[in-house]
Design a protein around this motif. Structure first.
Motif, PDB file in Angstrom:
ATOM      1  N   ALA A 254      10.819  -9.629  -9.647  1.00  0.00           N
ATOM      2  CA  ALA A 254       9.568  -8.995  -9.223  1.00  0.00           C
ATOM      3  C   ALA A 254       9.194  -9.467  -7.827  1.00  0.00           C
ATOM      4  O   ALA A 254       9.632 -10.518  -7.369  1.00  0.00           O
ATOM      5  N   GLY A 255       8.366  -8.672  -7.149  1.00  0.00           N
ATOM      6  CA  GLY A 255       7.882  -9.047  -5.824  1.00  0.00           C
ATOM      7  C   GLY A 255       9.001  -9.175  -4.814  1.00  0.00           C
ATOM      8  O   GLY A 255       9.962  -8.400  -4.800  1.00  0.00           O
ATOM      9  N   ASP A 256       8.883 -10.174  -3.924  1.00  0.00           N
ATOM     10  CA  ASP A 256       9.891 -10.373  -2.883  1.00  0.00           C
ATOM     11  C   ASP A 256      11.272 -10.638  -3.461  1.00  0.00           C
ATOM     12  O   ASP A 256      12.289 -10.306  -2.844  1.00  0.00           O
ATOM     13  N   ALA A 257      11.352 -11.248  -4.631  1.00  0.00           N
ATOM     14  CA  ALA A 257      12.643 -11.507  -5.254  1.00  0.00           C
ATOM     15  C   ALA A 257      13.384 -10.207  -5.541  1.00  0.00           C
ATOM     16  O   ALA A 257      14.621 -10.180  -5.544  1.00  0.00           O
ATOM     17  N   ALA A 258      12.635  -9.132  -5.767  1.00  0.00           N
ATOM     18  CA  ALA A 258      13.220  -7.817  -6.017  1.00  0.00           C
ATOM     19  C   ALA A 258      13.338  -6.980  -4.749  1.00  0.00           C
ATOM     20  O   ALA A 258      13.741  -5.815  -4.807  1.00  0.00           O
ATOM     21  N   GLY A 259      12.972  -7.553  -3.590  1.00  0.00           N
ATOM     22  CA  GLY A 259      13.063  -6.825  -2.331  1.00  0.00           C
ATOM     23  C   GLY A 259      12.027  -5.737  -2.167  1.00  0.00           C
ATOM     24  O   GLY A 259      12.287  -4.714  -1.523  1.00  0.00           O
ATOM     25  N   LEU A 260      10.821  -5.946  -2.707  1.00  0.00           N
ATOM     26  CA  LEU A 260       9.804  -4.900  -2.683  1.00  0.00           C
ATOM     27  C   LEU A 260       8.892  -4.940  -1.463  1.00  0.00           C
ATOM     28  O   LEU A 260       8.012  -4.086  -1.330  1.00  0.00           O
ATOM     29  N   ALA A 261       9.063  -5.902  -0.561  1.00  0.00           N
ATOM     30  CA  ALA A 261       8.292  -5.895   0.681  1.00  0.00           C
ATOM     31  C   ALA A 261       8.721  -4.711   1.540  1.00  0.00           C
ATOM     32  O   ALA A 261       9.903  -4.359   1.597  1.00  0.00           O
ATOM     33  N   ASN A 262       7.777  -4.100   2.212  1.00  0.00           N
ATOM     34  CA  ASN A 262       8.083  -2.945   3.062  1.00  0.00           C
ATOM     35  C   ASN A 262       8.953  -3.382   4.237  1.00  0.00           C
ATOM     36  O   ASN A 262       8.586  -4.304   4.976  1.00  0.00           O
ATOM     37  N   VAL A 264       9.429  -2.247   7.120  1.00  0.00           N
ATOM     38  CA  VAL A 264       8.834  -2.073   8.445  1.00  0.00           C
ATOM     39  C   VAL A 264       7.612  -2.964   8.623  1.00  0.00           C
ATOM     40  O   VAL A 264       7.526  -3.739   9.576  1.00  0.00           O
ATOM     41  N   SER A 265       6.654  -2.870   7.725  1.00  0.00           N
ATOM     42  CA  SER A 265       5.403  -3.619   7.886  1.00  0.00           C
ATOM     43  C   SER A 265       5.490  -5.033   7.316  1.00  0.00           C
ATOM     44  O   SER A 265       4.708  -5.904   7.691  1.00  0.00           O
ATOM     45  N   GLY A 266       6.402  -5.254   6.382  1.00  0.00           N
ATOM     46  CA  GLY A 266       6.478  -6.547   5.716  1.00  0.00           C
ATOM     47  C   GLY A 266       5.464  -6.712   4.601  1.00  0.00           C
ATOM     48  O   GLY A 266       5.446  -7.752   3.930  1.00  0.00           O
ATOM     49  N   ALA A 267       4.616  -5.715   4.384  1.00  0.00           N
ATOM     50  CA  ALA A 267       3.584  -5.815   3.344  1.00  0.00           C
ATOM     51  C   ALA A 267       4.224  -5.938   1.968  1.00  0.00           C
ATOM     52  O   ALA A 267       5.149  -5.186   1.641  1.00  0.00           O
ATOM     53  N   GLY A 268       3.708  -6.869   1.156  1.00  0.00           N
ATOM     54  CA  GLY A 268       4.330  -7.051  -0.144  1.00  0.00           C
ATOM     55  C   GLY A 268       3.414  -7.561  -1.239  1.00  0.00           C
ATOM     56  O   GLY A 268       3.834  -7.655  -2.391  1.00  0.00           O
ATOM     57  N   ILE A 269       2.157  -7.890  -0.915  1.00  0.00           N
ATOM     58  CA  ILE A 269       1.285  -8.484  -1.925  1.00  0.00           C
ATOM     59  C   ILE A 269       0.952  -7.484  -3.032  1.00  0.00           C
ATOM     60  O   ILE A 269       1.032  -7.814  -4.227  1.00  0.00           O
ATOM     61  N   ALA A 270       0.581  -6.280  -2.667  1.00  0.00           N
ATOM     62  CA  ALA A 270       0.219  -5.284  -3.683  1.00  0.00           C
ATOM     63  C   ALA A 270       1.404  -4.987  -4.596  1.00  0.00           C
ATOM     64  O   ALA A 270       1.257  -4.914  -5.825  1.00  0.00           O
TER      65      ALA A 270
END
Length: 335
Positions: A254-262, A264-270
């Motif tokens: 889940a989250g950054d471990a799953a590569g879900l940060a955008n 381009v923007s790097g946004a990933g908290i939501a």
């Protein structure tokens, strides 16, 4: 649960609410500290009011030395990330999760064993890897974030009120961008770059700081004083396969471990909060395939577009038009 950032804490709370016995581990001794985040979230994310430091109304984008482009409606909120993470961890604990801070995870084995720094070993029927862009759980199942951006950020006094996020695009910031995100009387000022430019990162942020603390024009300035410095890596290679097995142990990322940060923007908290909740529920219910399908449905198209734009920009000569096409505030990005 490995990790107690937004993804891990959300997963722990969701699984515990379904009646599972949950052990949640994090190497940090205090949730959210040290802060390694620009702290901006979209306005639609539900956040404990005590963790919000400022409302954001718009975005101002600077491309090289051109006049700024103003998007008056780009709403968001600036967090106190430590307070935000702490509230999520408290929620997981209240739901019944066994929260263990200050635990160093040495490795996750092919048999699904979690080896800790104190020599102890944990085993579980399911592991949720929410342990960041260099996830040990992800590495164990062969899901590795291979494309990263390196970041550096300083916190500085903001000398006049400001309600927009400022973005700085330049060929001198390769593979990323600069930012100024206001937080009441303070601001987070930083930049992210391709790893090959990591050695330049300190100078890039220093130049941006100098530019904003000694502006030629404008209605606000930041102080030359630096109150704090942080940094870290952001995954920018798009979504990884978020599930696997280690022997009889099921693994969900889940989250950054799953590569879900955008990318381009790097946004990933939501995405971390949302995917963490889904992962926690799927871990209890055994709905691993449905979890992967849900992530693909929600994030797949947006991440693919962002990854395509990022790679196009890296392969270009980073002209002004290429920089605009590679940033979310411009119509060219969405065409």
């Amino acid at each position: 649960m490995l990790g107690l950032g937004p993804a891990g804490a959300s997963a722990a709370a969701a699984a515990a609410r379904l009646g599972a016995r949950v052990i949640a581990l994090d190497r940090k001794r205090e949730p959210g500290r040290p802060v390694q985040c620009a702290e901006l979230v979209p306005a639609l994310l539900v956040v404990d009011a005590t963790a919000v430091r400022q409302k954001i109304d718009g975005m101002i984008t600077y491309v090289e030395d051109d006049a700024p482009d103003v998007n008056a409606h780009f709403p968001g909120r600036m967090l106190d990330r430590a307070a935000f993470d702490s509230s999520l961890v408290q929620g997981a604990r209240a739901a019944g999760a066994d929260i263990r801070l200050g635990c160093f995870i040495e490795r996750v084995t092919r048999e699904g064993e979690i080896h800790l720094g104190d020599g102890s070993v944990l085993r579980a029927p399911a592991i949720v890897g929410a342990d960041g862009p260099r996830s040990r759980a992800g590495k164990a199942i062969g899901a590795v974030n291979r494309e990263l951006v390196e970041t550096r950020q300083i916190t500085v006094p903001l000398l006049a009120p400001h309600a927009a996020t400022d973005i700085f695009l330049s060929a001198d910031i390769p593979g990323g961008y600069g930012w100024l995100f206001p937080k009441g009387e303070l601001a987070n000022l930083g930049a992210g770059v391709h790893p090959r430019a990591r050695a330049q990162l300190k100078k890039i942020v220093a130049r941006l700081h100098d530019r904003l603390s000694k502006p030629k024009s404008g209605t606000y300035t930041v102080s030359s004083e630096i109150l704090a410095t942080t940094g870290g890596a952001i995954p920018v290679g798009g979504m990884l396969k978020p599930r696997g097995r280690l022997g009889e142990t099921r693994v969900l990322l889940a989250g950054d471990a799953a590569g879900l940060a955008n990318p381009v923007s790097g946004a990933g908290i939501a995405a971390a909060v949302h995917s963490g909740r889904l992962a926690g529920e799927a871990a209890v219910r055994g709905e691993d395939e449905a979890y992967e399908e849900e992530l693909e449905d929600v994030y797949g198209a947006a991440l693919e577009r962002a990854l395509r734009r990022r790679r196009e920009l890296l392969e270009s000569t980073m002209t002004r038009s290429a920089l605009r096409r590679g940033w979310i505030a411009y119509p060219e990005y969405w065409s």
